[in-house]
Design a protein around this motif. Sequence first.
Motif, short mmCIF file in Angstrom:
data_model
loop_
_atom_site.label_atom_id
_atom_site.label_comp_id
_atom_site.label_asym_id
_atom_site.label_seq_id
_atom_site.Cartn_x
_atom_site.Cartn_y
_atom_site.Cartn_z
N PHE A 184 0.85 -1.11 0.03
CA PHE A 184 0.09 -0.20 0.03
C PHE A 184 0.83 1.18 0.02
CE2 PHE A 184 -2.48 3.35 2.18
CZ PHE A 184 -3.23 3.55 1.52
N GLY A 185 0.21 2.13 -0.60
CA GLY A 185 1.04 3.50 -0.82
C GLY A 185 0.25 4.58 -1.12
N LEU A 186 0.71 5.97 -1.42
CA LEU A 186 0.07 6.91 -1.63
C LEU A 186 0.61 7.88 -2.48
CD1 LEU A 186 -2.39 8.82 -0.37
CD2 LEU A 186 -0.68 9.98 1.20
N LEU A 187 -0.12 8.30 -3.33
CA LEU A 187 0.53 9.40 -4.40
C LEU A 187 -0.12 10.79 -4.15
CD1 LEU A 187 1.73 9.80 -7.43
CD2 LEU A 187 -0.52 9.79 -8.17
N ILE A 188 0.92 11.73 -3.96
CA ILE A 188 0.62 13.07 -3.63
C ILE A 188 1.32 13.95 -4.98
CG2 ILE A 188 0.62 15.04 -2.30
CD1 ILE A 188 0.79 13.16 -0.11
N GLU A 189 0.55 14.63 -5.73
CA GLU A 189 1.00 15.34 -6.68
C GLU A 189 0.54 16.90 -6.72
OE1 GLU A 189 1.80 14.22 -11.34
OE2 GLU A 189 -0.36 14.03 -10.81
N TYR A 190 1.51 17.76 -7.31
CA TYR A 190 1.15 19.21 -7.29
C TYR A 190 1.46 19.60 -8.91
CZ TYR A 190 0.89 24.35 -7.23
OH TYR A 190 0.62 25.39 -7.50
N LEU A 191 0.45 20.04 -9.62
CA LEU A 191 0.75 20.55 -10.95
C LEU A 191 0.58 22.07 -11.04
CD1 LEU A 191 -1.15 17.58 -11.15
CD2 LEU A 191 -0.11 17.61 -13.44
N LYS A 192 1.57 22.81 -11.38
CA LYS A 192 1.49 24.23 -11.72
C LYS A 192 1.12 24.39 -12.99
CE LYS A 192 2.36 28.51 -10.96
NZ LYS A 192 1.51 29.24 -10.24
N GLY A 193 -0.29 24.91 -13.51
CA GLY A 193 -0.60 25.20 -14.62
C GLY A 193 0.11 25.95 -15.41
N GLY A 194 0.19 25.61 -17.15
CA GLY A 194 0.66 26.61 -17.82
C GLY A 194 -0.20 27.73 -18.10
N SER A 195 0.31 28.80 -19.16
CA SER A 195 -0.47 29.73 -19.18
C SER A 195 -2.04 29.60 -19.42
CB SER A 195 0.02 30.58 -20.56
OG SER A 195 -0.65 31.59 -20.88
N GLY A 196 -2.82 30.20 -18.57
CA GLY A 196 -4.22 30.38 -18.54
C GLY A 196 -4.79 28.96 -18.01
N GLN A 197 -4.02 27.91 -17.53
CA GLN A 197 -4.43 26.86 -16.72
C GLN A 197 -4.54 26.84 -15.39
OE1 GLN A 197 -5.65 24.45 -19.21
NE2 GLN A 197 -5.29 25.90 -20.52
N PRO A 198 -5.48 26.40 -14.67
CA PRO A 198 -5.51 26.41 -13.22
C PRO A 198 -4.24 25.18 -12.75
CG PRO A 198 -7.17 25.09 -13.90
CD PRO A 198 -6.68 25.61 -15.26
N ASP A 199 -3.85 25.46 -11.53
CA ASP A 199 -3.13 24.52 -10.71
C ASP A 199 -4.01 23.28 -10.09
OD1 ASP A 199 -1.07 26.44 -11.13
OD2 ASP A 199 -1.21 27.13 -8.92
N LYS A 200 -3.37 22.32 -9.77
CA LYS A 200 -4.04 21.23 -9.51
C LYS A 200 -3.41 20.43 -8.28
CE LYS A 200 -5.71 20.17 -14.22
NZ LYS A 200 -5.64 19.03 -15.03
N PHE A 201 -4.02 19.83 -7.49
CA PHE A 201 -3.58 18.78 -6.63
C PHE A 201 -4.26 17.47 -6.95
CE2 PHE A 201 -2.78 22.18 -3.42
CZ PHE A 201 -1.35 21.72 -2.91
N GLU A 202 -3.35 16.42 -6.92
CA GLU A 202 -4.06 15.09 -7.02
C GLU A 202 -3.34 14.27 -5.80
OE1 GLU A 202 -2.69 12.23 -10.74
OE2 GLU A 202 -4.74 13.14 -11.27
N PHE A 203 -4.21 13.29 -5.40
CA PHE A 203 -3.88 12.41 -4.27
C PHE A 203 -4.62 11.24 -4.26
CE2 PHE A 203 -6.72 15.56 -2.72
CZ PHE A 203 -7.54 14.81 -1.77
N GLY A 204 -4.10 10.14 -3.63
CA GLY A 204 -4.95 8.81 -3.69
C GLY A 204 -4.10 7.70 -3.03
N PRO A 205 -4.76 6.77 -2.90
CA PRO A 205 -4.13 5.35 -2.46
C PRO A 205 -3.78 4.54 -3.56
CG PRO A 205 -6.41 5.13 -2.19
CD PRO A 205 -6.12 6.60 -2.51
N LEU A 206 -2.50 3.71 -3.41
CA LEU A 206 -2.01 3.04 -4.46
C LEU A 206 -1.91 1.42 -3.84
CD1 LEU A 206 0.94 5.33 -5.67
CD2 LEU A 206 -1.17 5.28 -6.73
N ILE A 207 -2.29 0.40 -4.67
CA ILE A 207 -2.49 -0.65 -3.84
C ILE A 207 -1.87 -1.71 -4.94
CG2 ILE A 207 -4.01 -2.46 -3.09
CD1 ILE A 207 -6.13 -0.23 -2.40
N GLU A 208 -1.30 -2.70 -4.41
CA GLU A 208 -0.66 -3.92 -5.21
C GLU A 208 -0.58 -5.15 -4.44
OE1 GLU A 208 3.00 -3.11 -7.60
OE2 GLU A 208 3.89 -4.76 -6.75
N LYS A 209 -0.76 -6.08 -5.25
CA LYS A 209 -0.86 -7.59 -4.92
C LYS A 209 -0.09 -8.51 -5.63
CE LYS A 209 -1.85 -11.03 -2.18
NZ LYS A 209 -1.44 -11.36 -0.75
N ARG A 210 0.78 -9.35 -5.31
CA ARG A 210 1.67 -10.05 -6.02
C ARG A 210 1.29 -11.60 -5.42
NH1 ARG A 210 6.18 -10.60 -9.52
NH2 ARG A 210 6.48 -8.29 -9.34
#
Length: 262
Positions: free
Chosen positions: A124-150
């Motif tokens: 189990f893990g977590l993704l946290i991402e910040y995106l600085k928008g280009g010209s005229g684009q809004p900034d964004k936060f993205e986050f959530g769980p990551l799951i893996e089973k082998r």
Amino acid sequence: MKNRGQMMKDIAGSRALVLAATVAAVCACVSCPALAGTKLYSPLVEEGALEIEQRGFVTSDSKSSLDDEQFYSASIGYGLTDYWFAEIGGEWVRDPGTGKTRFDATKWENRLEIIGDGSHFVDFGLLIEYLKGGSGQPDKFEFGPLIEKRIGNTVTRANLLFEREIGAGRDSGLGVEYGAGIHYEFSDEFYAGLEAFGSLGPVHDFKSSKDQEHRAGPVLGGAFELEGVPGEIKAEIGYLRGLTGATADDTVKWMLEYELEF
């Protein structure tokens, strides 16, 4: 003196507490994705791994509003610790019908491994991402769980990602995307599998099923080395078929990565 098992539990608990606080902070300061992603993340992190990655996708559809959508990403990342992988890069987008590719965002991505020692039912893990928008684009936060089973040579992954835009021109609400897939590893150099991705719309008001984006299809990938060149090259290509009227009929995605361990 604590035994190794108890020490591992204490470390996992400390990581979980820090990550929970981080997510809470992100939520407190934080829309719906413009397009559903096509990258499936693993929660596992390798300390000292340097990765240079280029990925993207292009769509095809009889509707001009869905045809020839393009996405490109170039990034460089490094495993700072055995549980934190940080990545920085840029993203470019071509909206359907425009014929022009624009710079969309500068991204800072963090992948955090919470459970990855095989002592639990899933990694189990977590993704946290910040995106600085280009010209005229809004900034964004993205986050959530990551799951893996082998299980043997079969690897199953699931991602549930939340996105919120901030700044001028932002959408309202907290958007939801998902990714899921199952891969069978024939060897260390080759795998094949099936993947699915989708966008449900804002949490407070999910879109009707016909207006949501859902796509699924086969992927092939592998890794190889070049004589005299340190590290290895990884490559993947996939075809995703649109499952709703709001999704392009055909999406071809790819990934090319150079990985070097220090």
